[in-house]
Scaffold this motif. Structure first.
Motif, PDB file in Angstrom:
ATOM      1  N   MET A  11      32.607  92.368  69.151  1.00 54.11           N
ATOM      2  CA  MET A  11      31.274  92.641  69.703  1.00 54.11           C
ATOM      3  C   MET A  11      30.616  93.734  68.874  1.00 54.11           C
ATOM      4  N   PRO A  12      29.447  93.483  68.310  1.00 57.22           N
ATOM      5  CA  PRO A  12      28.793  94.492  67.462  1.00 57.22           C
ATOM      6  C   PRO A  12      28.137  95.580  68.304  1.00 57.22           C
ATOM      7  N   LEU A  13      27.379  96.470  67.653  1.00 55.94           N
ATOM      8  CA  LEU A  13      26.638  97.495  68.360  1.00 55.94           C
ATOM      9  C   LEU A  13      25.709  96.864  69.395  1.00 55.94           C
ATOM     10  N   ASP A  14      25.420  97.613  70.466  1.00 55.01           N
ATOM     11  CA  ASP A  14      24.535  97.094  71.508  1.00 55.01           C
ATOM     12  C   ASP A  14      23.140  96.824  70.976  1.00 55.01           C
ATOM     13  N   GLU A  15      22.686  97.655  70.057  1.00 57.88           N
ATOM     14  CA  GLU A  15      21.334  97.523  69.507  1.00 57.88           C
ATOM     15  C   GLU A  15      21.371  98.017  68.063  1.00 57.88           C
ATOM     16  N   TYR A  16      20.551  97.446  67.217  1.00 55.86           N
ATOM     17  CA  TYR A  16      20.507  97.855  65.812  1.00 55.86           C
ATOM     18  C   TYR A  16      19.075  97.740  65.312  1.00 55.86           C
ATOM     19  N   GLY A  17      18.671  98.714  64.507  1.00 54.92           N
ATOM     20  CA  GLY A  17      17.338  98.642  63.947  1.00 54.92           C
ATOM     21  C   GLY A  17      17.075  99.785  62.992  1.00 54.92           C
ATOM     22  N   VAL A  18      15.802  99.981  62.694  1.00 58.11           N
ATOM     23  CA  VAL A  18      15.402 101.019  61.749  1.00 58.11           C
ATOM     24  C   VAL A  18      14.232 101.798  62.330  1.00 58.11           C
ATOM     25  N   LEU A  19      14.289 103.104  62.165  1.00 58.08           N
ATOM     26  CA  LEU A  19      13.195 103.990  62.525  1.00 58.08           C
ATOM     27  C   LEU A  19      12.411 104.312  61.264  1.00 58.08           C
ATOM     28  N   SER A  20      11.131 104.024  61.276  1.00 59.61           N
ATOM     29  CA  SER A  20      10.232 104.381  60.186  1.00 59.61           C
ATOM     30  C   SER A  20       9.350 105.520  60.666  1.00 59.61           C
ATOM     31  N   GLY A  21       9.303 106.589  59.898  1.00 65.37           N
ATOM     32  CA  GLY A  21       8.502 107.731  60.312  1.00 65.37           C
ATOM     33  C   GLY A  21       8.332 108.738  59.199  1.00 65.37           C
ATOM     34  N   PRO A  47       7.989 110.124  53.902  1.00 67.08           N
ATOM     35  CA  PRO A  47       8.279 108.958  54.730  1.00 67.08           C
ATOM     36  C   PRO A  47       9.786 108.705  54.713  1.00 67.08           C
ATOM     37  N   ILE A  48      10.330 108.272  55.853  1.00 66.50           N
ATOM     38  CA  ILE A  48      11.773 108.113  55.975  1.00 66.50           C
ATOM     39  C   ILE A  48      12.103 106.852  56.748  1.00 66.50           C
ATOM     40  N   LEU A  49      13.194 106.209  56.377  1.00 68.05           N
ATOM     41  CA  LEU A  49      13.783 105.091  57.112  1.00 68.05           C
ATOM     42  C   LEU A  49      15.177 105.515  57.544  1.00 68.05           C
ATOM     43  N   VAL A  50      15.466 105.387  58.844  1.00 73.67           N
ATOM     44  CA  VAL A  50      16.798 105.699  59.375  1.00 73.67           C
ATOM     45  C   VAL A  50      17.322 104.444  60.055  1.00 73.67           C
ATOM     46  N   PHE A  51      18.390 103.890  59.499  1.00 73.25           N
ATOM     47  CA  PHE A  51      19.003 102.676  60.042  1.00 73.25           C
ATOM     48  C   PHE A  51      20.175 103.067  60.940  1.00 73.25           C
ATOM     49  N   GLY A  52      20.289 102.422  62.082  1.00 73.06           N
ATOM     50  CA  GLY A  52      21.393 102.697  62.983  1.00 73.06           C
ATOM     51  C   GLY A  52      21.105 102.169  64.369  1.00 73.06           C
ATOM     52  N   GLU A  53      21.670 102.835  65.376  1.00 73.53           N
ATOM     53  CA  GLU A  53      21.516 102.419  66.766  1.00 73.53           C
ATOM     54  C   GLU A  53      20.665 103.439  67.512  1.00 73.53           C
ATOM     55  N   PRO A  54      19.623 103.000  68.216  1.00 71.87           N
ATOM     56  CA  PRO A  54      18.806 103.945  68.964  1.00 71.87           C
ATOM     57  C   PRO A  54      19.525 104.423  70.223  1.00 71.87           C
ATOM     58  N   PHE A  55      19.179 105.606  70.689  1.00 77.41           N
ATOM     59  CA  PHE A  55      19.685 106.088  71.965  1.00 77.41           C
ATOM     60  C   PHE A  55      18.586 106.856  72.667  1.00 77.41           C
ATOM     61  N   ASP A  56      18.692 106.935  73.973  1.00 74.60           N
ATOM     62  CA  ASP A  56      17.734 107.662  74.788  1.00 74.60           C
ATOM     63  C   ASP A  56      18.532 108.482  75.792  1.00 74.60           C
ATOM     64  N   ASP A  57      18.957 109.644  75.353  1.00 72.64           N
ATOM     65  CA  ASP A  57      19.765 110.533  76.181  1.00 72.64           C
ATOM     66  C   ASP A  57      18.977 111.821  76.408  1.00 72.64           C
ATOM     67  N   GLY A  58      17.921 111.678  77.182  1.00 68.58           N
ATOM     68  CA  GLY A  58      17.048 112.821  77.397  1.00 68.58           C
ATOM     69  C   GLY A  58      15.998 112.977  76.326  1.00 68.58           C
ATOM     70  N   GLY A  59      15.910 112.019  75.409  1.00 69.74           N
ATOM     71  CA  GLY A  59      14.932 112.078  74.331  1.00 69.74           C
ATOM     72  C   GLY A  59      15.149 110.931  73.371  1.00 69.74           C
ATOM     73  N   LEU A  60      14.232 110.749  72.456  1.00 67.47           N
ATOM     74  CA  LEU A  60      14.334 109.678  71.475  1.00 67.47           C
ATOM     75  C   LEU A  60      15.351 110.044  70.409  1.00 67.47           C
TER      76      LEU A  60
END
Length: 219
Positions: free
Chosen positions: A1-11, A143-156
């Motif tokens: 089973m892979p990560l629950d969620e996967y994506g990229v943050l662009s900012g 500008p930055i790209l961060v690839f990984g799994e997002p989390f919301d533990d009291g914040g982005l």
């Protein structure tokens, strides 16, 4: 089973800071603060292992934006990525711009290829050395790209910003193995190219099956 969620943050990179050392056996991160339309994200980039006996390895390289498409064309914000080739997802072992070149049986051709595109070994060292390798590309305002799994533990936030496949059977990370879901940190230079930091743990395999599990070692 892979990560629950996967994506990229662009900012846009606001700043970075290291975890403070303590005596509780905590592992270390370089923390990034990234501004995006939803707010300021905290992104934890692993530069040490959760187990003191497991080392971290890393690479720093520069890539053209074109080889990172479509991820490099995404607008600011978090974007889910399908775990497939061509979606913009990252896979250290399969992405054409990241994978190691397979061996060539013709000596002169292998030597020519090595001159045109030198092999990129994984470096290893302490968490401080890994941090020192990452931090030069962390220029505020880039500008930055961060690839990984997002989390919301009291914040982005984003975590699992490292290789996410090849963990050995019997470890707590076996179930998270998967292909096309590796983490990475990439900042865009003024010339449009991206400085890239990749990290992996020394116990993770260099070759994996279609589920991201380690392949048996070959002699």
């Amino acid at each position: 089973m892979p990560l629950d969620e996967y994506g990229v943050l662009s900012g846009t990179l606001h700043r970075h800071f290291r975890d403070q050392p303590d005596t509780q056996g905590r592992w270390f991160h370089v923390n990034l603060e990234v501004d995006a339309p939803a707010g300021r994200y905290r992104c934890a980039v692993d530069v040490d292992s959760k187990q003191s006996t497991t080392g971290v390895r890393w690479q720093v390289r520069t890539l053209a934006a074109s080889v990172l498409e479509p991820a490099s064309d995404l607008p600011p914000g978090y974007h889910h990525l399908a775990r497939t080739s061509g979606s913009g997802a990252i896979d250290y072992l399969r992405h054409p711009a990241l994978r190691n070149r397979t061996g060539c049986g013709i000596a002169w051709l292998a030597a020519l290829l090595d001159r045109l595109s030198p092999p990129r070994p994984w470096l290893s060292g302490s968490y401080a050395e890994a941090s020192d390798a990452l931090e030069p590309i962390l220029v505020p305002g880039r500008p930055i790209l961060v690839f990984g799994e997002p989390f919301d533990d009291g914040g982005l936030g984003m975590h699992d910003v490292h290789q996410n496949q090849g963990d050995p059977y019997g470890t707590q990370w076996w179930d998270d193995n998967g292909i096309w879901q590796d983490g990475a940190t990439m900042t865009r230079r003024p010339d449009g190219q991206y400085d890239v930091f990749l990290s992996r743990f020394s116990t993770q395999a260099d070759a994996t099956d279609p589920e991201g599990h380690p392949l048996p070692a070959t002699s």
